[in-house]
Scaffold this motif. Structure first.
Motif, PDB file in Angstrom:
ATOM      1  N   SER A  95       0.802  -1.087   0.029  1.00  0.00           N
ATOM      2  CA  SER A  95      -0.116   0.156  -0.077  1.00  0.00           C
ATOM      3  C   SER A  95       0.789   1.279   0.031  1.00  0.00           C
ATOM      4  O   SER A  95       0.417   2.205  -0.643  1.00  0.00           O
ATOM      5  CB  SER A  95      -0.845  -0.152   1.198  1.00  0.00           C
ATOM      6  OG  SER A  95      -0.233   0.187   2.463  1.00  0.00           O
TER       7      SER A  95
ATOM      8  N   SER B 171      -0.354   4.751  -0.782  1.00  0.00           N
ATOM      9  CA  SER B 171      -1.393   4.684   0.117  1.00  0.00           C
ATOM     10  C   SER B 171      -2.655   4.216  -0.310  1.00  0.00           C
ATOM     11  O   SER B 171      -3.909   4.973  -0.114  1.00  0.00           O
ATOM     12  CB  SER B 171      -1.238   5.981   0.939  1.00  0.00           C
ATOM     13  OG  SER B 171      -0.280   6.339   1.562  1.00  0.00           O
ATOM     14  N   ALA B 172      -2.797   3.169  -1.271  1.00  0.00           N
ATOM     15  CA  ALA B 172      -3.911   2.806  -1.935  1.00  0.00           C
ATOM     16  C   ALA B 172      -3.970   1.332  -1.736  1.00  0.00           C
ATOM     17  O   ALA B 172      -2.960   0.452  -1.635  1.00  0.00           O
ATOM     18  CB  ALA B 172      -3.793   3.006  -3.311  1.00  0.00           C
ATOM     19  N   TRP B 173      -5.267   0.701  -1.620  1.00  0.00           N
ATOM     20  CA  TRP B 173      -5.367  -0.493  -1.394  1.00  0.00           C
ATOM     21  C   TRP B 173      -5.706  -1.289  -2.782  1.00  0.00           C
ATOM     22  O   TRP B 173      -7.048  -0.818  -3.433  1.00  0.00           O
ATOM     23  CB  TRP B 173      -6.403  -0.923  -0.448  1.00  0.00           C
ATOM     24  CG  TRP B 173      -6.879  -2.552  -0.093  1.00  0.00           C
ATOM     25  CD1 TRP B 173      -7.835  -3.211  -0.566  1.00  0.00           C
ATOM     26  CD2 TRP B 173      -5.849  -3.286   0.746  1.00  0.00           C
ATOM     27  NE1 TRP B 173      -7.715  -4.542  -0.194  1.00  0.00           N
ATOM     28  CE2 TRP B 173      -6.503  -4.732   0.664  1.00  0.00           C
ATOM     29  CE3 TRP B 173      -4.845  -3.104   1.353  1.00  0.00           C
ATOM     30  CZ2 TRP B 173      -6.075  -5.690   1.082  1.00  0.00           C
ATOM     31  CZ3 TRP B 173      -4.150  -4.286   2.124  1.00  0.00           C
ATOM     32  CH2 TRP B 173      -4.794  -5.611   2.299  1.00  0.00           C
TER      33      TRP B 173
ATOM     34  N   PHE C  10      -9.832  -0.015   4.967  1.00  0.00           N
ATOM     35  CA  PHE C  10      -8.496   0.338   4.408  1.00  0.00           C
ATOM     36  C   PHE C  10      -8.788   1.894   4.908  1.00  0.00           C
ATOM     37  O   PHE C  10      -9.316   2.677   4.571  1.00  0.00           O
ATOM     38  CB  PHE C  10      -8.100   0.235   3.211  1.00  0.00           C
ATOM     39  CG  PHE C  10      -6.731   0.865   2.792  1.00  0.00           C
ATOM     40  CD1 PHE C  10      -5.749   0.496   3.096  1.00  0.00           C
ATOM     41  CD2 PHE C  10      -6.765   2.065   2.058  1.00  0.00           C
ATOM     42  CE1 PHE C  10      -4.416   0.740   2.817  1.00  0.00           C
ATOM     43  CE2 PHE C  10      -5.480   2.652   1.828  1.00  0.00           C
ATOM     44  CZ  PHE C  10      -4.388   1.904   2.143  1.00  0.00           C
TER      45      PHE C  10
ATOM     46  N   GLN D  17      -6.426   5.187   4.682  1.00  0.00           N
ATOM     47  CA  GLN D  17      -5.405   5.706   3.978  1.00  0.00           C
ATOM     48  C   GLN D  17      -4.406   6.517   4.844  1.00  0.00           C
ATOM     49  O   GLN D  17      -3.192   6.435   4.555  1.00  0.00           O
ATOM     50  CB  GLN D  17      -6.095   6.686   2.864  1.00  0.00           C
ATOM     51  CG  GLN D  17      -5.071   7.035   1.770  1.00  0.00           C
ATOM     52  CD  GLN D  17      -5.528   8.069   0.576  1.00  0.00           C
ATOM     53  OE1 GLN D  17      -6.752   8.387   0.773  1.00  0.00           O
ATOM     54  NE2 GLN D  17      -4.926   8.262  -0.140  1.00  0.00           N
ATOM     55  N   ASP D  18      -4.750   7.257   5.825  1.00  0.00           N
ATOM     56  CA  ASP D  18      -3.800   7.751   6.660  1.00  0.00           C
ATOM     57  C   ASP D  18      -2.976   6.927   7.180  1.00  0.00           C
ATOM     58  O   ASP D  18      -1.714   6.919   7.876  1.00  0.00           O
ATOM     59  CB  ASP D  18      -4.641   8.778   7.557  1.00  0.00           C
ATOM     60  CG  ASP D  18      -5.135   9.816   7.063  1.00  0.00           C
ATOM     61  OD1 ASP D  18      -4.641  10.184   5.807  1.00  0.00           O
ATOM     62  OD2 ASP D  18      -6.032  10.531   7.670  1.00  0.00           O
TER      63      ASP D  18
ATOM     64  N   ASP E 273      -2.071   3.645   6.205  1.00  0.00           N
ATOM     65  CA  ASP E 273      -1.619   2.617   4.957  1.00  0.00           C
ATOM     66  C   ASP E 273      -1.791   1.294   5.555  1.00  0.00           C
ATOM     67  O   ASP E 273      -1.213   0.238   5.293  1.00  0.00           O
ATOM     68  CB  ASP E 273      -0.084   2.653   4.918  1.00  0.00           C
ATOM     69  CG  ASP E 273       0.417   4.237   4.474  1.00  0.00           C
ATOM     70  OD1 ASP E 273      -0.148   4.840   3.595  1.00  0.00           O
ATOM     71  OD2 ASP E 273       1.260   4.839   5.100  1.00  0.00           O
TER      72      ASP E 273
END
Length: 400
Positions: free
Chosen positions: A108, A113-115, A193, A195-196, A198
């Motif tokens: 990620s 920072s993406a799933w 998920f 994002q902040d 990860d």
């Protein structure tokens, strides 16, 4: 040139700022000369780079250290006792957490920072992360209770703390951890998920819109109760820091066959030689009883020192768990109770990565604080290193 602002989070923030400032200065000079700013390095790329290095180091240290301690406990029969069985369970859990959860965080971070996987896989990873967190908390609580029993009630501890008791405690801990981590799978609370952070984890929202308060209160109560037992153990040792003086009790005479706490055993020897009359002196019966009740002996000084060393090691592990998880727990309570002020992004990022580091520090402090583990480790080192360590200092310099 216009002022630039940077929002940098995670490890390496200062280096990220410096690198970005260097890139801007290079880009500014090239722009003045008529070129484009093609050689600059963004702050987010530098921050992600240091995150990848830091988490990769945590994974390597955690896997190597926890598997090494587990192997030492399994191979040496002298370590096959209650405290080390609990330590083995903790180390294996941290190793599985590092191998199963942290690689997804690496991916990620690498993907900005993406799933990139399915929602079901996110729930599975989040379930394992919460499971290992509650498992460590419950296990450290059980260890604190057994450490108190080993010092304050040693007779009960030595009699009852068998391998089957340890297996029952470990199964109970895993059952409680599953019970705490499983409800969000059915949307009692939410796994998603973040994002902040990860990572896929429990989504902590405001008190009136989510059910996370009960889970966080349970974790906080278990951690506080664990330290309460260690405080109780410290208070017990303080009250019993001085030994009571020996009180001599006179022997009892029955037809010149003295017996009792003050007897020397001569009366029993006289009875065996045929000089005594009446029934067998209680002295001989007492000897027979002591043979059958050896597990009820008192705790010797060397055993006291060994139990205290184990207590210091486990309390260090417990204290590290509190220190490394406390910032993240505070952030979770912040989200539950406060809505008017968001958590600073840099604080949240540092708190998350401190919780990751907890999986790698335990084996380091176990080896540093436990003399038995160091002895077993030296015994299993290659012959070359053992020979080199036992050589005199002058000969070692010659070899070097």
């Amino acid at each position: 040139m216009a002022n630039q602002s940077f929002a940098i989070d995670g490890p390496g923030s200062l280096l990220a700022v410096l690198a970005s400032q260097s890139g801007l200065s290079k880009g500014g000079s090239s722009t003045n000369s008529g070129g484009s700013n093609s050689g600059g390095i963004s702050a987010s790329d530098v921050s992600a780079y240091f995150k990848l290095i830091f988490l990769g180091l945590i994974i390597c240290v955690s896997l190597a250290g926890n598997l090494l301690v587990s192997l030492l406990v399994l191979r040496d029969r002298a370590l096959h006792k209650a405290p080390y069985f609990f330590l083995l369970d903790l180390c294996l859990a941290d190793a599985v957490r590092s191998a199963a959860c942290f690689p997804f965080v690496l991916v990620s971070v690498h993907n900005s920072s993406a799933w990139t996987y399915s929602a079901l896989s996110c729930k599975v990873v989040a379930f394992m992360a919460v499971l290992f967190c509650f498992h460590a908390a419950f296990m450290l609580f059980c260890v604190a209770v057994t450490r108190y029993l080993a010092i304050a009630h040693h007779r009960f501890y030595a009699k009852r703390m068998t391998i089957w008791t340890c297996a029952a405690i470990i199964c109970m801990v895993w059952t409680l951890a599953i019970a705490m981590a499983f409800p969000p799978v059915f949307d009692v609370g939410t796994y998603k998920f973040i994002q902040d952070e990860d990572q896929c984890i429990f989504e902590h929202r405001y008190l009136k819109t989510n059910d996370t308060l009960g889970f966080m209160l349970m974790l906080a109560v278990v951690v506080l109760a664990t330290h309460g037992f260690y405080a109780k153990l410290l208070l017990f040792e303080y009250r019993h820091r001085k030994m009571k003086p020996v009180q001599l009790v006179p022997a009892i005479s029955q037809n010149w066959t003295f017996h009792g706490p003050g007897a020397t055993g001569q009366a029993a020897a006289n009875w065996i030689a045929g000089f005594g009359r009446g029934p067998m002196p209680p002295t001989l019966l007492g000897i027979r009883q002591n043979v059958h009740n050896q597990h009820r002996r008192l705790l010797g000084m060397e055993e006291v020192r060994s139990e205290r060393r184990l207590g210091r090691m486990f309390y260090t592990i417990t204290l590290l768990f509190l220190v490394l998880w406390a910032p993240y727990i505070v952030a979770c309570f912040w989200r539950v109770f406060v809505t008017s002020w968001a958590i600073p992004h840099r604080y949240l990022s540092v708190a998350v990565w401190m919780s990751f580091a907890q999986a790698g520090v335990n084996p380091i402090f176990c080896v540093l604080l436990n003399e038995d583990l160091r002895k077993v480790l030296r015994a299993h080192l290659p012959t070359y290193w053992r020979t080199k360590q036992n050589l005199p200092q002058d000969e070692a310099y010659c070899i070097m």
